[in-house]
Design a protein around this motif. Structure first.
Motif, PDB file in Angstrom:
ATOM      1  N   LEU A 153       0.848  -1.189   0.000  1.00  0.00           N
ATOM      2  CA  LEU A 153       0.000   0.000   0.000  1.00  0.00           C
ATOM      3  C   LEU A 153       0.889   1.247   0.000  1.00  0.00           C
ATOM      4  O   LEU A 153       1.891   1.297   0.708  1.00  0.00           O
ATOM      5  CB  LEU A 153      -0.871  -0.041   1.257  1.00  0.00           C
ATOM      6  CG  LEU A 153      -2.064   0.883   1.369  1.00  0.00           C
ATOM      7  CD1 LEU A 153      -3.095   0.594   0.278  1.00  0.00           C
ATOM      8  CD2 LEU A 153      -2.723   0.722   2.745  1.00  0.00           C
ATOM      9  N   GLU A 180       0.731   5.637   0.202  1.00  0.00           N
ATOM     10  CA  GLU A 180      -0.064   6.846   0.410  1.00  0.00           C
ATOM     11  C   GLU A 180       0.303   7.845  -0.679  1.00  0.00           C
ATOM     12  O   GLU A 180       1.469   7.931  -1.080  1.00  0.00           O
ATOM     13  CB  GLU A 180       0.224   7.464   1.780  1.00  0.00           C
ATOM     14  CG  GLU A 180      -0.047   6.534   2.951  1.00  0.00           C
ATOM     15  CD  GLU A 180      -1.484   6.048   3.025  1.00  0.00           C
ATOM     16  OE1 GLU A 180      -2.397   6.842   2.701  1.00  0.00           O
ATOM     17  OE2 GLU A 180      -1.690   4.874   3.390  1.00  0.00           O
ATOM     18  N   SER A 213      -4.914   6.445  -1.016  1.00  0.00           N
ATOM     19  CA  SER A 213      -3.898   5.406  -1.105  1.00  0.00           C
ATOM     20  C   SER A 213      -4.151   4.529  -2.313  1.00  0.00           C
ATOM     21  O   SER A 213      -5.178   4.639  -2.982  1.00  0.00           O
ATOM     22  CB  SER A 213      -3.897   4.570   0.177  1.00  0.00           C
ATOM     23  OG  SER A 213      -5.111   3.868   0.309  1.00  0.00           O
ATOM     24  N   LEU A 214      -3.206   3.658  -2.598  1.00  0.00           N
ATOM     25  CA  LEU A 214      -3.355   2.703  -3.696  1.00  0.00           C
ATOM     26  C   LEU A 214      -2.357   1.574  -3.502  1.00  0.00           C
ATOM     27  O   LEU A 214      -1.474   1.643  -2.658  1.00  0.00           O
ATOM     28  CB  LEU A 214      -3.117   3.387  -5.042  1.00  0.00           C
ATOM     29  CG  LEU A 214      -1.869   4.240  -5.205  1.00  0.00           C
ATOM     30  CD1 LEU A 214      -0.616   3.387  -5.392  1.00  0.00           C
ATOM     31  CD2 LEU A 214      -2.031   5.137  -6.420  1.00  0.00           C
ATOM     32  N   SER A 241       3.084   3.048   2.845  1.00  0.00           N
ATOM     33  CA  SER A 241       2.276   3.344   4.031  1.00  0.00           C
ATOM     34  C   SER A 241       2.964   2.895   5.314  1.00  0.00           C
ATOM     35  O   SER A 241       2.879   3.579   6.337  1.00  0.00           O
ATOM     36  CB  SER A 241       0.913   2.669   3.920  1.00  0.00           C
ATOM     37  OG  SER A 241       0.301   3.029   2.709  1.00  0.00           O
ATOM     38  N   VAL A 242       3.652   1.759   5.247  1.00  0.00           N
ATOM     39  CA  VAL A 242       4.280   1.254   6.474  1.00  0.00           C
ATOM     40  C   VAL A 242       5.396   2.173   6.957  1.00  0.00           C
ATOM     41  O   VAL A 242       5.837   2.067   8.092  1.00  0.00           O
ATOM     42  CB  VAL A 242       4.870  -0.166   6.281  1.00  0.00           C
ATOM     43  CG1 VAL A 242       3.766  -1.190   6.141  1.00  0.00           C
ATOM     44  CG2 VAL A 242       5.805  -0.213   5.089  1.00  0.00           C
ATOM     45  N   ILE A 257       5.224   5.403   7.237  1.00  0.00           N
ATOM     46  CA  ILE A 257       4.745   6.622   7.899  1.00  0.00           C
ATOM     47  C   ILE A 257       4.669   6.387   9.402  1.00  0.00           C
ATOM     48  O   ILE A 257       4.153   5.371   9.856  1.00  0.00           O
ATOM     49  CB  ILE A 257       3.376   7.036   7.340  1.00  0.00           C
ATOM     50  CG1 ILE A 257       3.578   7.589   5.927  1.00  0.00           C
ATOM     51  CG2 ILE A 257       2.704   8.069   8.230  1.00  0.00           C
ATOM     52  CD1 ILE A 257       2.330   8.009   5.239  1.00  0.00           C
ATOM     53  N   ILE A 258       5.218   7.313  10.135  1.00  0.00           N
ATOM     54  CA  ILE A 258       5.156   7.220  11.593  1.00  0.00           C
ATOM     55  C   ILE A 258       4.171   8.269  12.059  1.00  0.00           C
ATOM     56  O   ILE A 258       4.298   9.444  11.709  1.00  0.00           O
ATOM     57  CB  ILE A 258       6.546   7.471  12.207  1.00  0.00           C
ATOM     58  CG1 ILE A 258       7.514   6.396  11.683  1.00  0.00           C
ATOM     59  CG2 ILE A 258       6.468   7.466  13.727  1.00  0.00           C
ATOM     60  CD1 ILE A 258       8.965   6.780  11.828  1.00  0.00           C
ATOM     61  N   THR A 307      -4.245   4.103   6.135  1.00  0.00           N
ATOM     62  CA  THR A 307      -3.493   2.857   6.211  1.00  0.00           C
ATOM     63  C   THR A 307      -3.779   2.070   7.460  1.00  0.00           C
ATOM     64  O   THR A 307      -3.782   2.604   8.560  1.00  0.00           O
ATOM     65  CB  THR A 307      -1.978   3.127   6.129  1.00  0.00           C
ATOM     66  OG1 THR A 307      -1.297   1.950   6.514  1.00  0.00           O
ATOM     67  CG2 THR A 307      -1.563   4.267   7.014  1.00  0.00           C
ATOM     68  N   ALA A 311      -1.828  -0.112   8.413  1.00  0.00           N
ATOM     69  CA  ALA A 311      -0.532  -0.397   9.010  1.00  0.00           C
ATOM     70  C   ALA A 311      -0.279   0.491  10.219  1.00  0.00           C
ATOM     71  O   ALA A 311       0.514   0.168  11.086  1.00  0.00           O
ATOM     72  CB  ALA A 311       0.575  -0.204   7.978  1.00  0.00           C
ATOM     73  N   MET A 340     -11.902   2.131  -5.849  1.00  0.00           N
ATOM     74  CA  MET A 340     -10.583   2.244  -5.210  1.00  0.00           C
ATOM     75  C   MET A 340     -10.598   3.154  -3.998  1.00  0.00           C
ATOM     76  O   MET A 340     -10.025   2.838  -2.962  1.00  0.00           O
ATOM     77  CB  MET A 340      -9.597   2.809  -6.217  1.00  0.00           C
ATOM     78  CG  MET A 340      -8.888   1.754  -6.990  1.00  0.00           C
ATOM     79  SD  MET A 340      -7.299   2.410  -7.469  1.00  0.00           S
ATOM     80  CE  MET A 340      -6.675   2.899  -5.875  1.00  0.00           C
ATOM     81  N   SER A 393      -9.803   1.884  -0.264  1.00  0.00           N
ATOM     82  CA  SER A 393      -8.789   2.577   0.535  1.00  0.00           C
ATOM     83  C   SER A 393      -9.348   2.963   1.896  1.00  0.00           C
ATOM     84  O   SER A 393      -8.696   2.791   2.920  1.00  0.00           O
ATOM     85  CB  SER A 393      -8.320   3.852  -0.172  1.00  0.00           C
ATOM     86  OG  SER A 393      -7.537   3.547  -1.287  1.00  0.00           O
ATOM     87  N   GLU A 423      -6.256  -0.803 -10.317  1.00  0.00           N
ATOM     88  CA  GLU A 423      -5.400   0.293 -10.756  1.00  0.00           C
ATOM     89  C   GLU A 423      -5.094   0.159 -12.255  1.00  0.00           C
ATOM     90  O   GLU A 423      -5.073   1.149 -12.980  1.00  0.00           O
ATOM     91  CB  GLU A 423      -4.090   0.311  -9.964  1.00  0.00           C
ATOM     92  CG  GLU A 423      -4.208   0.865  -8.542  1.00  0.00           C
ATOM     93  CD  GLU A 423      -4.617  -0.184  -7.512  1.00  0.00           C
ATOM     94  OE1 GLU A 423      -5.031  -1.292  -7.921  1.00  0.00           O
ATOM     95  OE2 GLU A 423      -4.517   0.098  -6.302  1.00  0.00           O
TER      96      GLU A 423
END
Lengths: 102, 332, 264
Positions: free
Chosen positions: A15, A17, A33-34, A64-65, A67-68, B3, B5, B98, B102, C48
């Motif tokens: 993923l 952002e 996101s995508l 994405s992972v 980003i903190i 996200t 995550a 999408m 998301s 996509e």
């Protein structure tokens, strides 16, 4: 081609952002996101998905992972202390109306 | 941030202890009551999370299954202008799918997982897309009626309490505003065309009217999710309120086209200032919902075929990305 | 029509005919390729990619509309873009045969796209300098689109060529299958020669050299082999097509054919 056999069932593409600068002079802004397999593809997907109506002139993508983010549970500790520092704002100071250019 | 995550951020997800739960829940509800937005990492009741995952993913599935009935006509669109418009519209639907996936992913599910639910038949999508597009007028009617009904449904969700869902909906509603207009334009051209075209338009209205009216879901009396969803501000108006609004705006449009709404009991009610229609035949709705609509099998099969046929492509891209990363590390 | 051609075309009927034919070739190629890509929408390997392929299709249909509109004006028989797209039969279509080849799997579509994109890159780049100002303007717009198409297709060519054993095998097979249609891309005939003579179009031999170098580089990056050149019996640009085009047109034209004279 040296791959021996098929790889295991494919994991999902990672993923990303997406941040778009809508026009020169403005900052990049998060738009969504995508999924993409690699960085080049992420830029292409961002272009195809998020700029179909001329929404942008520049794109950032970031995994994405990576980003903190701050923890909402700590929001009080992080952001409340700024609340009483009103002297940081110009409206805190009382200046007579006759004084100009301040 | 979009996200899942981030949900854990190096520790376990927030699980409210027994004592905390009531306090959290109360604070959560007061935030919702105050029209504050809830964001992905914020504490939320599990039922709220699950309701959102279900609703957002159903919505996303509807968008991508919805690409099929109209996508059918891309190669047959009767002018190059119509062809370009239709490609752009069906493409938008993919984009909307999408944005919604998301938004759902911020709640801690993966898109692949949601996709599997769709392909296995476990997840629902809007029943309207299980009807066939047999003539070009059906493409017009989908834009005019189905997108019209969808917009009616979606505008209130722009103010939904969950931030990522609300933001996705703002984007979707903005983009969708051309969809209904292009549909109406197709209908108008047909209505002003030859006798055969007018007949085509009337038949499309006959096909799509009742399914569109039913798109708003069961009557309030029979809808099990409405009350809690309203409290959580996931839903802002009841099914019946939105349905009435749709009928009120659409009937005059049909009159303008010179077409007849296929409801013999439809009348203007002076007292309430509303159009009142005849009773809805919910048995048809339920049959389609249960999988017995004209195209349920074809729609799911088309999605499964695309997914299976694309597997080697997705795997290849992943494998290439791994090799690329390995080469970069080696070179460094 | 540009002043240069207008001046030249009136006394020279043959040049006028050649320009019409040349513009139809470009327009039909974009139209048929766009039509093929339109078949993908809703069926791509990921969501996509669905949006990406739709963008390519939209650009190509857009190019076709500009080119066919121009062709209609050159022809002067009041045929607009739709009359030309919907009411001509296969022998009156002058697209390159490569464009009409079936989509096959995603790899096959990518190879076809990459071959067409790298061809259009060369043609549109040169056409920007055309003495025909209308064509130069269309080429300048189309070139921007084509640069992105090429980025997309060449990126995928490398991913698939380098990816897994299966993807490598599939995409090499597609290259082998489609290669026989590349002979036509740079085969010049009297139409091309006339266009070159008055500075409307570039000499195809120059474009071919650039194209060939680019294609070799991409094939190398994708660890794919370039097949040997093959003589070709198809002359799509002269109206002699593979059997596929008839089906493409039957589907595309069916409403216009069924309801003659109706407006849509």
């Amino acid at each position: 081609m040296t791959d021996a056999g098929k790889p295991p069932a494919s994991p999902e593409w990672p993923l990303f952002e997406v941040f778009i600068r809508s026009r020169a002079g403005l900052e990049h802004k998060h738009v969504g996101s995508l999924h993409a397999a690699d960085a080049r593809m992420a830029i292409e997907h961002a272009r195809d998905v998020y700029t179909r109506r001329q929404e942008g002139v520049s794109i950032w993508v970031v995994r994405s992972v990576q980003i903190i983010a701050s923890d909402p549970e700590e929001a009080d500790a992080l952001f409340e202390p700024a609340r009483d520092k009103v002297y940081r704002h110009p409206s805190f100071y009382v200046i007579p109306d006759e004084v100009k250019n301040l | 941030m979009y996200t899942q995550a981030l949900d854990t951020h190096g520790k376990e997800p927030v699980v409210a202890a027994a004592g905390e739960s009531a306090a959290h829940a109360a604070r959560f509800q007061s935030r919702v009551d105050a029209d504050e937005k809830i964001e992905p990492k914020d504490w939320m009741p599990d039922a709220y999370r699950q309701t959102l995952i279900r609703q957002i993913s159903q919505h996303a599935h509807s968008e991508i299954v919805g690409m099929l009935p109209e996508g059918n006509w891309i190669t047959r669109a009767p002018s190059l202008r119509r062809k370009a418009v239709l490609i752009a519209k069906v493409q938008d639907e993919g984009g909307h799918g999408m944005y919604l996936y998301s938004a759902a992913e911020t709640l801690g599910v993966t898109r692949d997982h949601l996709f599997e639910q769709l392909l296995s038949g476990a997840a629902k999508y809007s029943s309207i897309f299980n009807y066939p597009t047999l003539t070009w007028a059906d493409v017009g009617a989908i834009g005019w009626l189905v997108d019209g009904a969808a917009i009616m449904n979606q505008i209130p969700i722009c103010r939904c309490s969950y931030g990522p869902y609300a933001r996705a909906m703002v984007r979707i509603c903005k983009e969708e505003s051309f969809h209904q207009r292009q549909g109406f334009e197709i209908m108008l051209t047909l209505a002003q065309g030859t006798a055969a075209q007018r007949l085509m338009a009337q038949e499309a209205l006959n096909h799509w009217w009742w399914p569109s009216v039913m798109m708003f879901g069961p009557s309030d009396a029979d809808s099990k999710h409405t009350a809690q969803s309203m409290r959580w501000k996931i839903k802002r108006f009841s099914n019946d309120e939105l349905r009435q609004k749709f009928i009120d705006v659409t009937v005059p449009q049909a009159h303008f086209l010179g077409l007849t709404i296929p409801d013999a009991q439809l009348r203007w009610d002076e007292a309430t200032q509303h159009y009142i229609g005849g009773p809805i035949d919910w048995s048809e709705f339920n049959a389609v919902l249960k999988g017995n609509g004209p195209c349920n099998r074809e729609r799911l099969q088309a999605r499964r075929t695309a997914w299976e046929a694309g597997r080697w492509v997705r795997e290849a891209a992943s494998a290439h990305a791994e090799k690329l990363a390995a080469r970069t590390t080696q070179a460094a | 029509m540009s002043r240069a051609v207008a001046a030249a075309a009136r006394p020279d009927r043959a040049l006028h005919e050649a320009l019409l034919r040349y513009v139809l070739r470009l327009g039909d190629t974009s139209l048929v390729l766009g039509q093929r890509l339109g078949e993908w929408v809703g069926h791509a390997p990921t969501l996509e990619e669905d949006l990406g392929l739709a963008n390519l299709a939209l650009d190509l249909i857009g190019q076709a509309r500009l080119l066919l509109t121009y062709a209609g004006e050159i022809e002067g028989r009041e045929r607009d873009e739709d009359a030309l797209a919907y009411l001509r039969d296969a022998p009156e279509f002058f697209n390159l045969a490569l464009a009409e080849q079936p989509n096959g799997d995603f790899g096959c579509t990518i190879v076809r796209q990459w071959l067409m994109d790298s061809w259009q890159l060369e043609i549109y780049t040169s056409l920007q300098e055309s003495t025909d100002s209308r064509l130069a303007a269309i080429a300048a717009k189309a070139l921007k689109e084509t640069r992105y198409h090429y980025r997309f297709s060449s990126g995928w060519l490398v991913r698939l060529g380098d990816g897994t054993a299966e993807s490598h095998e599939r995409v090499q097979r597609a290259v082998d299958e489609l290669w026989r249609f590349t002979g036509e891309l740079f085969a010049a005939d009297e139409v091309d020669e006339r266009m070159v003579a008055v500075g409307i179009a570039p000499p195809l031999s120059t474009a071919e050299a650039h194209w060939s170098a680019r294609v070799d580089e991409d094939l190398r990056a994708a660890s794919l082999k370039r097949p040997a050149a093959q003589p070709y019996p198809w002359h799509g640009k002269r109206g002699v097509h593979t059997e596929h085009l008839g089906y493409v047109l039957a589907e595309m034209q069916h409403l216009q054919r069924t309801y003659p004279g109706a407006r849509w």
